[in-house]
Write a protein that holds these residues in place. Structure first.
Motif, PDB file in Angstrom:
ATOM      1  N   GLU A 212       0.699  -1.222   0.122  1.00 21.95           N
ATOM      2  CA  GLU A 212      -0.043  -0.015   0.022  1.00 21.95           C
ATOM      3  C   GLU A 212       0.783   1.364  -0.138  1.00 21.95           C
ATOM      4  O   GLU A 212       0.629   2.222  -0.747  1.00 21.95           O
ATOM      5  CB  GLU A 212      -0.875   0.065   1.181  1.00 21.95           C
ATOM      6  CG  GLU A 212      -2.023  -0.980   1.140  1.00 21.95           C
ATOM      7  CD  GLU A 212      -2.804  -0.983   2.316  1.00 21.95           C
ATOM      8  OE1 GLU A 212      -2.492  -0.521   3.412  1.00 21.95           O
ATOM      9  OE2 GLU A 212      -3.895  -1.827   2.232  1.00 21.95           O
ATOM     10  N   ASN A 213       1.816   1.317   0.928  1.00 24.62           N
ATOM     11  CA  ASN A 213       2.733   2.619   0.931  1.00 24.62           C
ATOM     12  C   ASN A 213       3.845   2.462  -0.059  1.00 24.62           C
ATOM     13  O   ASN A 213       4.244   3.696  -0.584  1.00 24.62           O
ATOM     14  CB  ASN A 213       3.451   2.603   2.176  1.00 24.62           C
ATOM     15  CG  ASN A 213       2.341   2.686   3.540  1.00 24.62           C
ATOM     16  OD1 ASN A 213       1.774   3.813   3.713  1.00 24.62           O
ATOM     17  ND2 ASN A 213       1.866   1.712   4.333  1.00 24.62           N
ATOM     18  N   GLY A 214       4.254   1.374  -0.540  1.00 24.48           N
ATOM     19  CA  GLY A 214       5.320   1.276  -1.578  1.00 24.48           C
ATOM     20  C   GLY A 214       4.834   1.962  -2.870  1.00 24.48           C
ATOM     21  O   GLY A 214       5.576   2.534  -3.600  1.00 24.48           O
ATOM     22  N   ALA A 215       3.676   1.655  -3.311  1.00 28.54           N
ATOM     23  CA  ALA A 215       3.108   2.087  -4.512  1.00 28.54           C
ATOM     24  C   ALA A 215       2.788   3.473  -4.509  1.00 28.54           C
ATOM     25  O   ALA A 215       3.068   4.391  -5.556  1.00 28.54           O
ATOM     26  CB  ALA A 215       1.833   1.373  -4.868  1.00 28.54           C
ATOM     27  N   ARG A 216       2.489   4.116  -3.330  1.00 21.76           N
ATOM     28  CA  ARG A 216       2.372   5.351  -3.261  1.00 21.76           C
ATOM     29  C   ARG A 216       3.872   6.373  -3.156  1.00 21.76           C
ATOM     30  O   ARG A 216       3.881   7.355  -3.788  1.00 21.76           O
ATOM     31  CB  ARG A 216       1.604   5.839  -1.817  1.00 21.76           C
ATOM     32  CG  ARG A 216       1.355   7.061  -1.455  1.00 21.76           C
ATOM     33  CD  ARG A 216       0.365   7.382  -0.188  1.00 21.76           C
ATOM     34  NE  ARG A 216       1.131   6.877   1.006  1.00 21.76           N
ATOM     35  CZ  ARG A 216       1.935   7.523   1.530  1.00 21.76           C
ATOM     36  NH1 ARG A 216       2.341   8.911   1.383  1.00 21.76           N
ATOM     37  NH2 ARG A 216       2.511   7.005   2.640  1.00 21.76           N
ATOM     38  N   ALA A 217       4.593   5.710  -2.467  1.00 23.49           N
ATOM     39  CA  ALA A 217       5.817   6.117  -2.312  1.00 23.49           C
ATOM     40  C   ALA A 217       6.504   6.396  -3.751  1.00 23.49           C
ATOM     41  O   ALA A 217       7.277   7.320  -4.185  1.00 23.49           O
ATOM     42  CB  ALA A 217       6.862   5.190  -1.342  1.00 23.49           C
ATOM     43  N   LEU A 218       6.156   5.264  -4.704  1.00 22.56           N
ATOM     44  CA  LEU A 218       6.893   5.197  -5.932  1.00 22.56           C
ATOM     45  C   LEU A 218       6.423   6.570  -6.636  1.00 22.56           C
ATOM     46  O   LEU A 218       7.076   7.207  -7.415  1.00 22.56           O
ATOM     47  CB  LEU A 218       6.606   3.895  -6.753  1.00 22.56           C
ATOM     48  CG  LEU A 218       7.149   3.612  -8.131  1.00 22.56           C
ATOM     49  CD1 LEU A 218       8.693   4.034  -7.892  1.00 22.56           C
ATOM     50  CD2 LEU A 218       6.964   2.458  -8.419  1.00 22.56           C
ATOM     51  N   ASN A 219       5.139   6.657  -6.499  1.00 19.85           N
ATOM     52  CA  ASN A 219       4.504   7.772  -7.311  1.00 19.85           C
ATOM     53  C   ASN A 219       5.014   9.066  -7.053  1.00 19.85           C
ATOM     54  O   ASN A 219       5.104   9.899  -7.597  1.00 19.85           O
ATOM     55  CB  ASN A 219       2.805   7.631  -7.293  1.00 19.85           C
ATOM     56  CG  ASN A 219       2.173   6.480  -8.081  1.00 19.85           C
ATOM     57  OD1 ASN A 219       2.704   6.142  -8.926  1.00 19.85           O
ATOM     58  ND2 ASN A 219       1.323   5.957  -7.537  1.00 19.85           N
ATOM     59  N   LEU A 220       4.987   9.183  -5.749  1.00 19.36           N
ATOM     60  CA  LEU A 220       5.546  10.470  -5.179  1.00 19.36           C
ATOM     61  C   LEU A 220       7.192  10.750  -5.675  1.00 19.36           C
ATOM     62  O   LEU A 220       7.313  11.763  -5.758  1.00 19.36           O
ATOM     63  CB  LEU A 220       5.559  10.532  -3.505  1.00 19.36           C
ATOM     64  CG  LEU A 220       4.172  10.800  -2.835  1.00 19.36           C
ATOM     65  CD1 LEU A 220       4.084  10.443  -1.443  1.00 19.36           C
ATOM     66  CD2 LEU A 220       3.436  12.020  -3.072  1.00 19.36           C
TER      67      LEU A 220
END
Length: 333
Positions: free
Chosen positions: A230-238
């Motif tokens: 959940e947090n890895g996908a968001r981190a990559l986009n950021l």
């Protein structure tokens, strides 16, 4: 046929700042991670030598000169003591198991007497990619000695070994590539997509290693995997909006906070580095704090770590390994 007396190779250590687990495929070549990290110029140098036939059939693995004998051609798992930690040689054993038949064909003999020597410059099991570096440098060193295939194929062997042993996901592909990297698509070298990002020659990586974390156990924790993805996908986009060193450190810290692996010891140290205006984060997976900083800040951060770190600890001030893993030419002393 032997290509030389001794095969040698080096693979860099690697720190992952944030990632997303991609392990749905049944093909290990397509298993891995998306995320970003950095390779450091400290890692594992592996030497491989074919020993005389008149000794007992064996494969001997040494880590920092601590010997271990294992049977050939299929190797049994045992454990040995190193100066860093009580560590498993399972990944190295798996690499040899995968390459033993090509080696036998290469020298036209079933009896294999090998001396494998790992010179490990980084703590094992602490989020610095020691297992991947050991596997990759061993595969390349064996290829250097016996001429088993291409460097890319050896990278794929090391990746498969690490996936099987659950000691890492995208580490080998990153170490094969080198530098400050973005893993855009999961998989082994030649299958995954890894992009090198621009980084100045003036940057250093400073780490404080407090203790190890059990990567194999963490990788099969379903609740942790859910939080990571959940947090890895968001981190990559950021990160893709600001693919810089500063952006990487900020996103990595946010990821570490969200995933929930920061221990009380690490929390206290992060509070001090925050107060000093240096953005640090936690290496995945290890109780290890790291930062990519301008070389002018590296001594200050090292001094802070020396002053506040609990004992025992290990401090590393490393350059960035820009070219990744490579073979080394051995010369008789």
């Amino acid at each position: 046929m032997l290509k030389r007396e001794i095969g040698q190779a080096f693979a860099p250590g690697h720190i992952t700042g944030f990632f997303e687990i991609c392990d749905d495929s049944k093909n290990p070549m397509l298993v891995g991670s998306r995320g970003a990290g950095v390779c450091i110029d400290k890692g594992v140098k592996t030497s491989v030598q074919l020993m005389p036939k008149n000794i007992q059939k064996q494969i001997k693995i040494q880590i920092n000169t601590n010997p271990m004998r294992v049977e050939s051609p299929k190797i049994r798992l045992r454990r040995i003591k190193t100066q860093f930690a009580d560590c498993s040689t399972r990944v190295s054993q798996e690499v040899v198991n995968m390459l033993i038949e090509p080696i036998q064909r290469s020298i036209r003999a079933r009896q294999i007497n090998l001396l494998i020597d790992h010179e490990v410059e980084i703590p094992i099991g602490c989020g610095l990619g020691a297992s991947g570096a050991g596997a990759l440098s061993l595969a390349l060193a064996l290829n250097h000695l016996f001429g088993l295939g291409s460097s890319l194929e050896m990278g794929q062997v090391a990746h498969r070994a690490e996936i099987k042993c659950k000691t890492g996901l995208g580490t080998v592909s990153a170490q094969f590539t080198g530098g400050f990297e973005l893993r855009k698509e999961p998989g082994a070298p030649g299958f995954g997509v890894v992009k090198k990002l621009k980084i100045s020659e003036d940057y250093r990586v400073v780490c404080l290693v407090v203790k190890k974390m059990p990567t194999p156990k963490l990788l099969v924790d379903k609740q942790l995997k859910k939080r990571i993805n959940e947090n890895g996908a968001r981190a990559l986009n950021l990160f893709l909006k600001e693919p810089t060193v500063e952006g990487f450190m900020k996103v990595s810290r946010d990821f570490a906070e969200s995933v929930g692996l920061i221990s009380p010891n690490i929390r206290k140290i992060l509070a001090v580095t925050d107060k000093n205006g240096i953005v640090c984060s936690q290496a995945m997976f290890g109780e290890t704090i790291f930062a990519i900083v301008h070389q002018s800040l590296a001594p200050k951060l090292s001094e802070i770590f020396h002053r506040i770190a609990p004992n025992p600890h290990w401090i590393i001030n490393a350059g960035i390994s820009r070219e990744g893993a490579s073979v080394l030419e051995w010369r008789r002393q």
